[in-house]
Design an enzyme around this catalytic site. Structure first.
Site, short mmCIF file in Angstrom:
data_model
loop_
_atom_site.label_atom_id
_atom_site.label_comp_id
_atom_site.label_asym_id
_atom_site.label_seq_id
_atom_site.Cartn_x
_atom_site.Cartn_y
_atom_site.Cartn_z
N LYS A 97 -14.27 -17.14 9.13
CA LYS A 97 -15.21 -18.22 8.78
C LYS A 97 -16.57 -17.65 8.37
O LYS A 97 -17.39 -18.35 7.80
CB LYS A 97 -15.34 -19.20 9.95
N LYS A 135 -9.41 -9.62 7.79
CA LYS A 135 -8.87 -10.83 8.41
C LYS A 135 -9.56 -12.07 7.82
O LYS A 135 -10.73 -11.98 7.41
CB LYS A 135 -8.98 -10.78 9.94
N LYS A 156 -20.02 -6.24 13.31
CA LYS A 156 -21.09 -7.23 13.15
C LYS A 156 -22.46 -6.57 13.03
O LYS A 156 -23.38 -7.14 12.46
CB LYS A 156 -21.09 -8.20 14.33
P1 TYM Z 1 -13.53 -16.57 17.38
O1 TYM Z 1 -14.37 -17.77 17.52
O2 TYM Z 1 -13.91 -15.54 16.37
O3 TYM Z 1 -12.04 -17.00 17.04
C1 TYM Z 1 -11.36 -17.95 17.84
C2 TYM Z 1 -9.89 -17.58 17.97
O4 TYM Z 1 -9.26 -17.53 16.68
C3 TYM Z 1 -8.60 -16.26 16.52
N1 TYM Z 1 -8.69 -15.87 15.11
C4 TYM Z 1 -7.64 -15.51 14.36
N2 TYM Z 1 -6.34 -15.42 14.63
C5 TYM Z 1 -5.51 -15.02 13.61
N3 TYM Z 1 -5.96 -14.71 12.37
C6 TYM Z 1 -7.27 -14.79 12.06
N4 TYM Z 1 -7.70 -14.50 10.84
C7 TYM Z 1 -8.18 -15.21 13.08
N5 TYM Z 1 -9.53 -15.39 13.11
C8 TYM Z 1 -9.81 -15.80 14.36
C9 TYM Z 1 -9.37 -15.31 17.43
O5 TYM Z 1 -8.59 -14.18 17.77
C10 TYM Z 1 -9.69 -16.18 18.60
O6 TYM Z 1 -8.61 -16.23 19.50
N6 TYM Z 1 -14.80 -13.73 21.31
C11 TYM Z 1 -14.04 -14.89 20.88
C12 TYM Z 1 -14.45 -16.17 21.59
C13 TYM Z 1 -14.41 -16.12 23.07
C14 TYM Z 1 -13.25 -16.14 23.89
C15 TYM Z 1 -13.73 -16.15 25.23
C16 TYM Z 1 -11.88 -16.14 23.62
C17 TYM Z 1 -15.49 -16.11 23.91
N7 TYM Z 1 -15.08 -16.15 25.21
C18 TYM Z 1 -12.84 -16.17 26.31
C19 TYM Z 1 -11.01 -16.16 24.71
C20 TYM Z 1 -11.49 -16.16 26.03
C21 TYM Z 1 -14.25 -15.11 19.39
O7 TYM Z 1 -15.24 -14.69 18.84
O8 TYM Z 1 -13.31 -15.87 18.80
#
Ligand code: TYM
Length: 330
Positions: free
Chosen positions: A195, A192, A111
Site C-alpha cells: 500500500k 511485494k 523503510k
Molecule cells: P502490515 O500492516 O504491513 O500488513 C498487514 C498484514 O498483511 C500482510 N501483507 C501481505 N501478505 C501477502 N502479500 C502481501 N503483499 C502483503 N502485504 C502485507 C502482512 O504480512 C501482515 O500480516 N507489523 C505488521 C503489523 C503488526 C502486527 C502486530 C501483526 C503490528 N503488530 C502483531 C501481527 C501481530 C505490519 O506492518 O503489517
C-alpha cells in the site's frame, strides 16, 4: 480455546495482499479460536502521518475488518491506542531487546533506506509488536511472509523474559498461508504488493472499483511466452497472478493451469479480473453500509474493553516478575 492475535497498520489503502496474506485467515480462524484483531495505529506513527488521514484510515481499516467478514460477536476488534498496555509493555520490551537484533530487521532497513531523518520508533518497532502479541498470550499469529522476522524476534524476547524472570510469557507460532503469503507487485514481481508503493497500478486496493481492478489486471506485467504455468523461479509474474487466481477462486494452482491450458494470457487475465471483483465487490458493498451506519464505534469500544482485560492481566504479571512495586490490590 487457542488464542489468535494479529494487526494491520492503518496506513494508505489496504491491498489484495493484505487480504489474501492476512485478513482472509482472520475470518477463517475466528470460528474456532478466541481472536483479537487490531488496527495498529501506534505502529503507523513510526513514519509521519497526517492527523486527519490517520483518523480516517484507522476507522476505514476497522470497518474493513467487519466488511471482510470478521464478526464482532466472535472476535474482538479494536484500536491498539485504545489499550494503553501496548505502549507500556512495548517500553518494557525495548529494555529487553538488543540493538544488534533491531539492526538486522529487514523491514527497518527497507523503510530507513535513503532517509535522512529516521524516527527512533521505526527502529524499536519490533519491541512494540512483540508486546502486542505477548500481551494476549497468543498461540497463533496469522500474518504474511514479510512478518516472519518480527515473529522470530517476538519468540526470542518471550524466551529471554521467561529465562530471566521465570516462565510467564507464551511463545507464539506464526500462521502463514502456503500460497498467497507473499503477493507480489503487479508491475514488478520482485517486490511485494504494498500500500505504500507510490505507483497505484502496482497494487489492487481492497476498495478499488471493479473497473479499476479490471484495468490494473489487464496492464499487469507478464513474463514473455504465453503459457499459464506456475513456476515462480522462471515465470515470477504469471505465477504471482496464478497465485492470486487460486486464492480468489479457492482452488489449487494446478487447477488454474489446467483451466487455461493452451489459452494464453489474455483470457486468463480477463477471468482473473472477474475472480478478484467477485471477492472484493461484496466486501466493498458491506464496507459502505458499515461506514454509513456508524456501528464501528460500538464495536471498537467493546473490543477495547475486552482486550484491556486480557492485556492488563499479562502486563501486571510481567511487572510483578520484573520487580516493579505494584499499587495496593494488584
Ligand atoms: P502490515 O500492516 O504491513 O500488513 C498487514 C498484514 O498483511 C500482510 N501483507 C501481505 N501478505 C501477502 N502479500 C502481501 N503483499 C502483503 N502485504 C502485507 C502482512 O504480512 C501482515 O500480516 N507489523 C505488521 C503489523 C503488526 C502486527 C502486530 C501483526 C503490528 N503488530 C502483531 C501481527 C501481530 C505490519 O506492518 O503489517
Amino acid at each position: 480455546m487457542a488464542r489468535v492475535l494479529s494487526g494491520i497498520q492503518p496506513s494508505g489503502n489496504l491491498t489484495l495482499g493484505n487480504y489474501i496474506g492476512a485478513m482472509r485467515n482472520f475470518v477463517k480462524l475466528q470460528h474456532e479460536h478466541e481472536c483479537y484483531f487490531m488496527v495498529v495505529d501506534l505502529h503507523a506513527v513510526t513514519v509521519p502521518q497526517e492527523p486527519e488521514a490517520l483518523r480516517e484510515q484507522s476507522e476505514a481499516v476497522a470497518a474493513l475488518f467487519l466488511a471482510a467478514g470478521i464478526d464482532p460477536l466472535k472476535a474482538n476488534i479494536f484500536l491498539q491506542s485504545h489499550v494503553p498496555a501496548h505502549a507500556e509493555l512495548g517500553w518494557l520490551m525495548t529494555t529487553l531487546v538488543y540493538m544488534g537484533e533491531l539492526e538486522r530487521m529487514t523491514q527497518f532497513k527497507d523503510k530507513a533506506a535513503g532517509k535522512e531523518a529516521v524516527g527512533a520508533g521505526l527502529f524499536t518497532y519490533p519491541a512494540l509488536m512483540a508486546a502486542d502479541i505477548l500481551l494476549y498470550e497468543a498461540d497463533l499469529v496469522p500474518v504474511g511472509d514479510d512478518q516472519k522476522q518480527h515473529l522470530e524476534i517476538t519468540r526470542d524476547l518471550a524466551q529471554r523474559f521467561n529465562h530471566r524472570f521465570g516462565d510467564c510469557l507464551k511463545i507464539p507460532q506464526p500462521y502463514i498461508p502456503e500460497v498467497g503469503a507473499r503477493i507480489m507487485s503487479l508491475d514488478d514481481a520482485t517486490k511485494k504488493m504494498s500500500k505504500s508503493n507510490p505507483v497505484a497500478g502496482s497494487y489492487i486496493a481492497m476498495l478499488d472499483s471493479p473497473d479499476v481492478i479490471r484495468k490494473k489486471i489487464s496492464r499487469a506485467v507478464t513474463d514473455s511466452g504465453r503459457e499459464v504455468k506456475y513456476d515462480p523461479a522462471t515465470k515470477p509474474e504469471i505465477s504471482n497472478l496464478i497465485g492470486i487466481f487460486a486464492q480468489c477462486a479457492n482452488i489449487g494452482v494446478a487447477e488454474v493451469e489446467e483451466r487455461f491450458a493452451g489459452l494464453g494470457y489474455g483470457p486468463f487475465k480477463k477471468e482473473l479480473a472477474e475472480q478478484v471483483v467477485a471477492v472484493l465487490e461484496p466486501i466493498q458493498q458491506r464496507y459502505k453500509e458499515i461506514r454509513e451506519s456508524g456501528e464501528i464505534y460500538d464495536v471498537l469500544s467493546k473490543g477495547a474493553f475486552n482486550a484491556s482485560q486480557t492485556a492488563n492481566r499479562t502486563l501486571t504479571e510481567v511487572k510483578r516478575r520484573m520487580g516493579f512495586l505494584l499499587p495496593p490490590g494488584q
